[in-house]
Motif scaffolding. Structure first.
Motif, PDB file in Angstrom:
ATOM      1  N   LEU A   1       0.806 -13.332  -5.544  1.00 26.52           N
ATOM      2  CA  LEU A   1      -0.282 -12.594  -4.907  1.00 26.52           C
ATOM      3  C   LEU A   1      -0.115 -12.547  -3.392  1.00 26.52           C
ATOM      4  O   LEU A   1      -0.468 -11.542  -2.754  1.00 26.52           O
ATOM      5  N   ASP A   2       0.410 -13.615  -2.792  1.00 25.72           N
ATOM      6  CA  ASP A   2       0.637 -13.612  -1.344  1.00 25.72           C
ATOM      7  C   ASP A   2       1.614 -12.524  -0.932  1.00 25.72           C
ATOM      8  O   ASP A   2       1.584 -12.056   0.217  1.00 25.72           O
ATOM      9  N   ARG A   3       2.470 -12.119  -1.833  1.00 26.50           N
ATOM     10  CA  ARG A   3       3.459 -11.082  -1.537  1.00 26.50           C
ATOM     11  C   ARG A   3       3.067  -9.736  -2.125  1.00 26.50           C
ATOM     12  O   ARG A   3       3.875  -8.813  -2.159  1.00 26.50           O
ATOM     13  N   GLY A   4       1.851  -9.631  -2.596  1.00 23.82           N
ATOM     14  CA  GLY A   4       1.363  -8.348  -3.093  1.00 23.82           C
ATOM     15  C   GLY A   4       1.922  -7.972  -4.448  1.00 23.82           C
ATOM     16  O   GLY A   4       1.874  -6.794  -4.826  1.00 23.82           O
ATOM     17  N   ILE A   5       2.451  -8.944  -5.217  1.00 20.77           N
ATOM     18  CA  ILE A   5       3.025  -8.657  -6.543  1.00 20.77           C
ATOM     19  C   ILE A   5       1.921  -8.888  -7.569  1.00 20.77           C
ATOM     20  O   ILE A   5       1.583 -10.029  -7.891  1.00 20.77           O
TER      21      ILE A   5
ATOM     22  N   GLY B   1       4.348   4.249  -5.035  1.00 20.57           N
ATOM     23  CA  GLY B   1       3.846   3.804  -3.739  1.00 20.57           C
ATOM     24  C   GLY B   1       2.686   2.833  -3.870  1.00 20.57           C
ATOM     25  O   GLY B   1       2.562   1.879  -3.088  1.00 20.57           O
ATOM     26  N   SER B   2       1.815   3.064  -4.866  1.00 26.68           N
ATOM     27  CA  SER B   2       0.673   2.164  -5.051  1.00 26.68           C
ATOM     28  C   SER B   2       1.118   0.770  -5.444  1.00 26.68           C
ATOM     29  O   SER B   2       0.376  -0.199  -5.275  1.00 26.68           O
ATOM     30  N   VAL B   3       2.331   0.647  -5.996  1.00 31.93           N
ATOM     31  CA  VAL B   3       2.872  -0.655  -6.376  1.00 31.93           C
ATOM     32  C   VAL B   3       3.613  -1.298  -5.211  1.00 31.93           C
ATOM     33  O   VAL B   3       3.478  -2.500  -4.958  1.00 31.93           O
ATOM     34  N   ARG B   4       4.355  -0.516  -4.472  1.00 37.19           N
ATOM     35  CA  ARG B   4       5.230  -1.071  -3.441  1.00 37.19           C
ATOM     36  C   ARG B   4       4.512  -1.318  -2.110  1.00 37.19           C
ATOM     37  O   ARG B   4       4.822  -2.280  -1.413  1.00 37.19           O
ATOM     38  N   LEU B   5       3.592  -0.428  -1.748  1.00 32.84           N
ATOM     39  CA  LEU B   5       2.990  -0.539  -0.418  1.00 32.84           C
ATOM     40  C   LEU B   5       2.156  -1.800  -0.217  1.00 32.84           C
ATOM     41  O   LEU B   5       2.142  -2.339   0.898  1.00 32.84           O
TER      42      LEU B   5
ATOM     43  N   LYS C   1      -1.237   5.016   5.009  1.00 33.93           N
ATOM     44  CA  LYS C   1      -2.606   4.548   4.740  1.00 33.93           C
ATOM     45  C   LYS C   1      -2.666   3.051   4.434  1.00 33.93           C
ATOM     46  O   LYS C   1      -3.429   2.602   3.566  1.00 33.93           O
ATOM     47  N   ILE C   2      -1.860   2.280   5.145  1.00 36.58           N
ATOM     48  CA  ILE C   2      -1.946   0.820   5.071  1.00 36.58           C
ATOM     49  C   ILE C   2      -2.769   0.341   6.251  1.00 36.58           C
ATOM     50  O   ILE C   2      -2.412   0.578   7.407  1.00 36.58           O
ATOM     51  N   SER C   3      -3.882  -0.303   5.974  1.00 39.80           N
ATOM     52  CA  SER C   3      -4.771  -0.740   7.049  1.00 39.80           C
ATOM     53  C   SER C   3      -4.185  -1.940   7.781  1.00 39.80           C
ATOM     54  O   SER C   3      -3.368  -2.693   7.243  1.00 39.80           O
ATOM     55  N   SER C   4      -4.621  -2.108   9.021  1.00 40.31           N
ATOM     56  CA  SER C   4      -4.151  -3.217   9.847  1.00 40.31           C
ATOM     57  C   SER C   4      -5.307  -3.711  10.701  1.00 40.31           C
ATOM     58  O   SER C   4      -6.184  -2.943  11.104  1.00 40.31           O
ATOM     59  N   ASN C   5      -5.301  -5.007  10.966  1.00 42.75           N
ATOM     60  CA  ASN C   5      -6.350  -5.604  11.798  1.00 42.75           C
ATOM     61  C   ASN C   5      -6.007  -5.566  13.279  1.00 42.75           C
ATOM     62  O   ASN C   5      -6.751  -6.108  14.097  1.00 42.75           O
TER      63      ASN C   5
END
Length: 747
Positions: free
Chosen positions: A194-198, A285-289, A554-558
């Protein structure tokens, strides 16, 4: 499909560029993750990774799905490298070595040499990648499998597996129904993924067929709990847990036994897998991004850790330098303003009509009385020296402040003393014995002597101060002493004309030379700071470019983009104040012009009698002159204050948000009313002081200063030198004003 992932190439390049700016170690986890995710972004295939502990049947499951023994299987952990299985027209193998050598073979026998563990259960160090091509219809749809080495064997293998999982669009985790993972193992795996978005993970339970029937149901319930606790993000309606007995499934496929394959769970799993891939594949893209977001966040924090300290250091340096330059610039502008004002006053004084008006009468009289040298020294030179000093002092202040070119003294020489040739004396004059007598350097009155000399002096004042009406030249003859007076006046006019012409020329040249004195050189910043500025700019550009690419997908950033720090101007390093030049030549004075015309008429008109000269009256200074003196005083005070700032450590102190607040607080405090005194006597003095300055009690210090300036300009005694009664009143008023200002400003 290929075109869709070409759009991620800029994002991948931006990630690589940002990684290069961090100077990461090649073996560091972040560097390896960045390389892996960048390669994954541009990979057109949909990758399915199969992993789990050794001897869990990973290769067996893949062979069952492919329908043959493509991959090596054994009772001991054999797979020593990550093997990619892609579509090909026939079965063949390609192995790339670290040194760039490519080994291309038909079949898969070469895997025994390069893709399995050696006798010491070590992976080969010289193998870069292993790829097997297989003619399978599922692979032909753009899908590829990734057979990973077993986990829980060696740390090196675990690192390789985790690195490869980042490049998978779908993960199949094999579980051994005979030995389920502990709670700690499950949580570690879940957190790492989960930390790596998998989040697209499917669990496959193997070896359930080896359990007793009563155990199978119990294990399946426990497996369902494990799968549900992971919260996989799969398309709606699909489970993330499947049962496949891998070895029976492989045997059924090799024999072509469809019923046995169905009972092993392979057919149901393949159907579900193909449907899941069919949904996820068009929108990879929804999987990789999400994985990019996790990696990009690490890069951004690492970049900020490098950018912010350098930015603070550069900002502090710029603030110190700008503070110094701003103080010097203000000083240069003030000095230049004072210099141009003083030059304008001297130029105005040198204009011939002004010289004639102010000095011609006295100089002509001094010439007639043989006192020209004393007049030139005590009056003319004294006035010139005062004006010269007013000009020169600004250049010496500039030299003291900036240490540029040393100023030269302003020297305006005097012309030779006037010479007058006496005309022939009249025949009926008894006082002169010889015609054509010559007086050199003045002294005509002394040479003529007696009543004639006195008449010459009187005629000079009379001719220059009285407006004589035109008379017929034929009615009377001009007296001898008036003719001599005209000669003195003409000689002084020539003297002042030569002095004016030469003085204006010297002053113009001196003003041009002053530009080399009233200036300062802005020193080049140290090479170390320049290099840090360039490094900072590269880091900020990389950071901002990464933000832009993340925004595109469309990847959000803080984080917010960095503003570019202005580069120092290295082209023009010298500052010279060049305000608009104010025309300092006086306007045509009608009174002066009329006086000159009358003087010319007087020297050409016959005069019947000579009246005694009018008494000398000191001219009253104009209000503009008093204001000019007051303005010079203010400029000197301001420059002295800036010199003190330049020498004070506070001038170079770093400006921080807190210091800006302190500055505002100090400004507010400086404008507040002075502290209240303790005794009643002091209170009465302050109340009276406010009243004298025409202010309300507790007025600010700025208001006190402004009121003082206004009253000084109104009541300065120099304005009333010709009004004795008003002069006394002005002196008394100024005494009270000065006393009141001292009381209020010392609080």
């Amino acid at each position: 499909m290929q075109q869709q992932y070409e759009g991620y190439k800029d994002l991948a390049d931006s990630l690589k560029s940002a990684s290069a700016l961090l100077n990461l170690e090649r073996k560091s986890q972040l560097h390896q993750d960045i390389i892996t995710i960048c390669n994954h972004l541009v990979n057109p295939s949909f990758r399915i990774a199969v992993f789990g502990p050794f001897n869990h049947g990973k290769s067996t499951l893949l062979n069952a799905m492919l329908g043959n023994r493509t991959l090596p299987i054994d009772l001991i952990p054999t797979t020593g490298a990550a093997i990619t299985v892609s579509y090909g027209s026939d079965v063949r193998t390609r192995i790339m070595l670290v040194d760039g050598t490519e080994i291309y073979r038909s079949g898969t026998e070469v895997l025994q040499q390069f893709a399995i563990l050696d006798g010491n259960r070590q992976m080969r160090k010289d193998v870069a990648s292993v790829e097997v091509f297989c003619p399978h219809p599922f692979l032909e749809t753009g899908v590829e499998f990734l057979d990973l080495p077993g986990t829980n064997d060696r740390d090196e293998q675990d690192n390789l597996i985790r690195e490869q999982l980042l490049s998978a669009d779908l993960v199949i985790q094999l579980l051994d129904a005979r030995k389920l993972m502990t709670l700690g193992e499950r949580e570690n795996l879940r957190d790492w993924l989960l930390d790596r978005g998998i989040k697209t993970v499917i669990f496959v339970a193997n070896f359930i067929n080896l359990l007793e029937p009563d155990e199978q149901k119990q294990v399946q319930n426990r497996l369902r709990f494990v799968a549900e606790s992971f919260r996989a993000e799969l398309p709606p309606g699909f489970s993330n847990l499947y049962r496949v007995d891998a070895l029976p499934a492989l045997r059924a496929r090799l024999k072509g036994d469809v019923a046995a394959a169905n009972s092993s769970g392979l057919a149901a799993f393949e159907t579900a897998l193909q449907n899941i891939v069919g949904i996820l594949q068009p929108d990879r893209g929804s999987v990789r991004l999400p994985r990019v977001q996790a990696i990009a966040s690490q890069i951004q924090y690492s970049l900020k850790a490098k950018i912010d300290p350098i930015a603070i250091e550069i900002k502090s340096f710029d603030e110190k330098e700008n503070s110094k330059i701003e103080i010097k610039r203000k000083a240069a502008d003030l000095i230049y303003k004072g210099f141009t004002t003083s030059v304008g006053e001297l130029r105005d004084w040198l204009v011939l009509p002004k010289l004639l008006t102010k000095y011609q009468a006295d100089a002509a009289v001094a010439l007639a009385e043989n006192n020209f040298k004393d007049w030139q020294t005590n009056t003319f030179k004294k006035d010139l020296t005062q004006l010269q000093f007013a000009v020169i002092k600004w250049l010496y202040q500039a030299y003291e402040f900036f240490q540029e070119e040393r100023p030269q003294d302003l020297i305006i020489p005097f012309p030779s003393e006037p010479q007058v040739i006496l005309p022939s004396k009249p025949s009926n004059t008894d006082d002169l014995s010889e015609p054509g007598s010559i007086a050199v350097g003045g002294g005509i009155g002394w040479l003529l002597g007696g009543p004639v000399g006195a008449a010459v002096v009187g005629s000079i004042s009379y001719l220059l101060n009285k407006n004589i009406q035109k008379q017929d030249d034929q009615l009377a003859k001009e007296s001898y002493h008036q003719e001599v007076a005209k000669l003195c006046i003409t000689a002084i006019e020539d003297y002042l004309s030569g002095f004016s012409s030469q003085g204006l020329s010297i002053l113009a040249e001196y003003e041009q030379q002053a530009e080399k004195v009233i200036c300062f050189e802005v020193s080049q910043e140290p090479l170390e700071v320049t290099k840090k500025r360039e490094s900072l700019q590269q880091l900020q550009n990389g950071f901002n470019q990464l933000l832009r690419e993340l925004e595109k997908v469309k990847i959000s950033s803080n984080h917010q983009p960095y503003k570019e720090i202005p580069k120092p101007n290295n082209t023009n390093r010298k500052y010279s104040p060049q305000p608009e030049r104010v025309q300092t030549y006086p306007k045509k004075d009608i009174g002066v012009k009329q006086q000159q015309e009358n003087t010319a008429k007087n020297t050409q008109t016959r005069v019947k009698s000579v009246s005694p000269p009018p008494p000398k009256v000191s001219p009253s200074p104009r209000k503009e002159e008093v204001e000019a003196k007051f303005r010079d005083w203010e400029l000197n005070e301001e420059i002295a204050r800036m010199k003190a700032e330049m020498r004070s450590p506070k001038a170079c102190r770093q400006t921080s948000p807190g210091s800006q607040t302190n500055k505002q607080q100090n400004t507010t405090q400086s404008n507040k009313a002075p502290n209240q005194p303790k005794t009643q006597t002091e209170k009465d003095k302050i109340t009276r002081a406010y009243s004298i300055l025409g202010l309300q009690a507790n007025a600010s210090l700025a208001e006190v200063k402004q009121a003082y300036r206004t009253l000084v300009k109104k009541w300065h005694p120099d304005l009333f030198v010709n009004q004795p009664q008003m002069l006394k009143q002005a002196q008394e008023k100024m005494h009270l004003v000065n006393e009141a200002y001292t009381i209020l400003s010392d609080k």
